[in-house]
Design an enzyme around this catalytic site. Sequence first.
Site, short mmCIF file in Angstrom:
data_model
loop_
_atom_site.label_atom_id
_atom_site.label_comp_id
_atom_site.label_asym_id
_atom_site.label_seq_id
_atom_site.Cartn_x
_atom_site.Cartn_y
_atom_site.Cartn_z
N CYS A 113 17.49 -0.44 60.95
CA CYS A 113 16.02 -0.49 60.97
C CYS A 113 15.48 0.80 61.58
O CYS A 113 16.03 1.29 62.57
CB CYS A 113 15.55 -1.70 61.79
SG CYS A 113 13.77 -1.92 61.83
N HIS A 156 13.70 -8.14 54.46
CA HIS A 156 13.71 -7.37 55.72
C HIS A 156 12.28 -6.94 56.07
O HIS A 156 11.86 -7.03 57.23
CB HIS A 156 14.62 -6.14 55.57
CG HIS A 156 14.65 -5.24 56.77
ND1 HIS A 156 15.76 -5.05 57.55
CD2 HIS A 156 13.68 -4.44 57.31
CE1 HIS A 156 15.48 -4.19 58.54
NE2 HIS A 156 14.23 -3.81 58.41
N GLU A 157 11.53 -6.51 55.05
CA GLU A 157 10.15 -6.04 55.29
C GLU A 157 9.21 -7.18 55.64
O GLU A 157 8.41 -7.06 56.57
CB GLU A 157 9.62 -5.27 54.08
CG GLU A 157 10.47 -4.08 53.64
CD GLU A 157 10.94 -3.24 54.81
OE1 GLU A 157 12.05 -2.69 54.72
OE2 GLU A 157 10.24 -3.14 55.83
N HIS A 160 9.36 -8.27 59.19
CA HIS A 160 8.59 -7.46 60.14
C HIS A 160 7.15 -7.97 60.30
O HIS A 160 6.55 -7.84 61.37
CB HIS A 160 8.53 -5.99 59.71
CG HIS A 160 9.73 -5.17 60.12
ND1 HIS A 160 10.14 -5.03 61.42
CD2 HIS A 160 10.59 -4.44 59.38
CE1 HIS A 160 11.21 -4.25 61.48
NE2 HIS A 160 11.51 -3.88 60.24
C1 LIG Z 1 19.81 -0.24 52.63
C2 LIG Z 1 19.30 1.14 52.90
N1 LIG Z 1 18.61 1.35 54.06
C3 LIG Z 1 18.15 2.59 54.29
N2 LIG Z 1 17.46 2.86 55.45
N3 LIG Z 1 16.93 1.81 56.17
C4 LIG Z 1 15.83 1.17 55.65
O1 LIG Z 1 15.31 1.47 54.61
C5 LIG Z 1 15.26 0.04 56.50
C6 LIG Z 1 15.13 -1.22 55.68
C7 LIG Z 1 16.43 -1.65 54.98
C8 LIG Z 1 17.59 -1.92 55.93
C9 LIG Z 1 18.42 -2.97 55.22
C10 LIG Z 1 17.57 -3.62 54.20
C11 LIG Z 1 16.23 -2.96 54.23
C12 LIG Z 1 13.90 0.54 56.97
N4 LIG Z 1 13.22 -0.46 57.76
O2 LIG Z 1 13.46 -0.54 59.07
C13 LIG Z 1 12.01 -0.97 57.24
O3 LIG Z 1 11.62 -2.13 57.91
C14 LIG Z 1 18.36 3.62 53.38
F1 LIG Z 1 17.87 4.84 53.62
C15 LIG Z 1 19.07 3.35 52.21
N5 LIG Z 1 19.29 4.31 51.25
C16 LIG Z 1 19.76 4.00 49.92
C17 LIG Z 1 18.93 4.78 48.90
N6 LIG Z 1 18.95 6.22 49.18
C18 LIG Z 1 18.15 6.94 48.19
C19 LIG Z 1 18.14 8.43 48.48
O4 LIG Z 1 17.64 8.65 49.82
C20 LIG Z 1 18.44 7.97 50.83
C21 LIG Z 1 18.42 6.47 50.57
C22 LIG Z 1 19.31 5.74 51.57
N7 LIG Z 1 19.54 2.10 51.98
NI NI Z 2 13.04 -2.51 59.62
#
Ligand SMILES: Cc1nc(NNC(=O)[C@H](CC2CCCC2)CN(O)CO)c(F)c(N2CCN3CCOC[C@@H]3C2)n1
Ligand code: NI
Length: 186
Positions: A113, A156-157, A160
């Site tokens: 997160c 997950h969102e 929040h």
């Molecule tokens: C799975 C993932 N989680 C990343 N981060 N965490 C987040 O998004 C948190 C939300 C996610 C955590 C688990 C489920 C939801 C943010 N949260 O706290 C909001 O509440 C990523 F960054 C990521 N990816 C895959 C796709 N890729 C495309 C190119 O750029 C990099 C990117 C990396 N996949």
């Molecule tokens: Ni989060």
Amino acid sequence: MITMDNIIREGHPTLRRSADLVTFPLSAEDRKIAAEMMEFLSNSQDEEIAEQLNLRAGVGLAAPQIDVSKRIVALLIPGEYEDDPPELAKVMFNPKIVSHSIESACLKGGEGCLSVDREVPGFVVRHSRITVAYQDAEGVTHKARYKGYTAIVVQHEIDHLNGVMFYDHINEQAPFAVTDDVIIIE
Ligand SMILES: Cc1nc(NNC(=O)[C@H](CC2CCCC2)CN(O)CO)c(F)c(N2CCN3CCOC[C@@H]3C2)n1
Ligand code: NI
């Protein structure tokens, strides 16, 4: 523009509040917030911009994470391959899970997160399929069904908006223990 400085971290009370419903027509402020949340996700997924601005990558963001206690989430989930269109690129206002599968699923690598500056290992077991009702920027209500990885991100969102953090779902005694009917998503 939203940067990591605008993202509040665990311990901040707003992350544990239930966020307020958004009213329509949207205020200019709410429109701006929604646009900036999407811009953040896009910037965070652009290697160059993310490096320049020191952004952690994100595929979802909820308004409480920028200390705005409103029911707004932004989602930017890439497609399978580099040049594919996004799997989901949307801002949802007042999203609500209206039905879900009995079947559960979790990400193989666990979750993180942007508001949590530490690793918290463990399976975060969620619904494998969900139906979400939400309003768009014009206040029109939509219903959409999601499954797999996208369903996990959306849950997950929405968590929040209800003051729930991903690690609230991890079994402290046995973080990686799951019954064999839980789908483990790569
Ligand atoms: C799975 C993932 N989680 C990343 N981060 N965490 C987040 O998004 C948190 C939300 C996610 C955590 C688990 C489920 C939801 C943010 N949260 O706290 C909001 O509440 C990523 F960054 C990521 N990816 C895959 C796709 N890729 C495309 C190119 O750029 C990099 C990117 C990396 N996949
Ligand atoms: Ni989060």
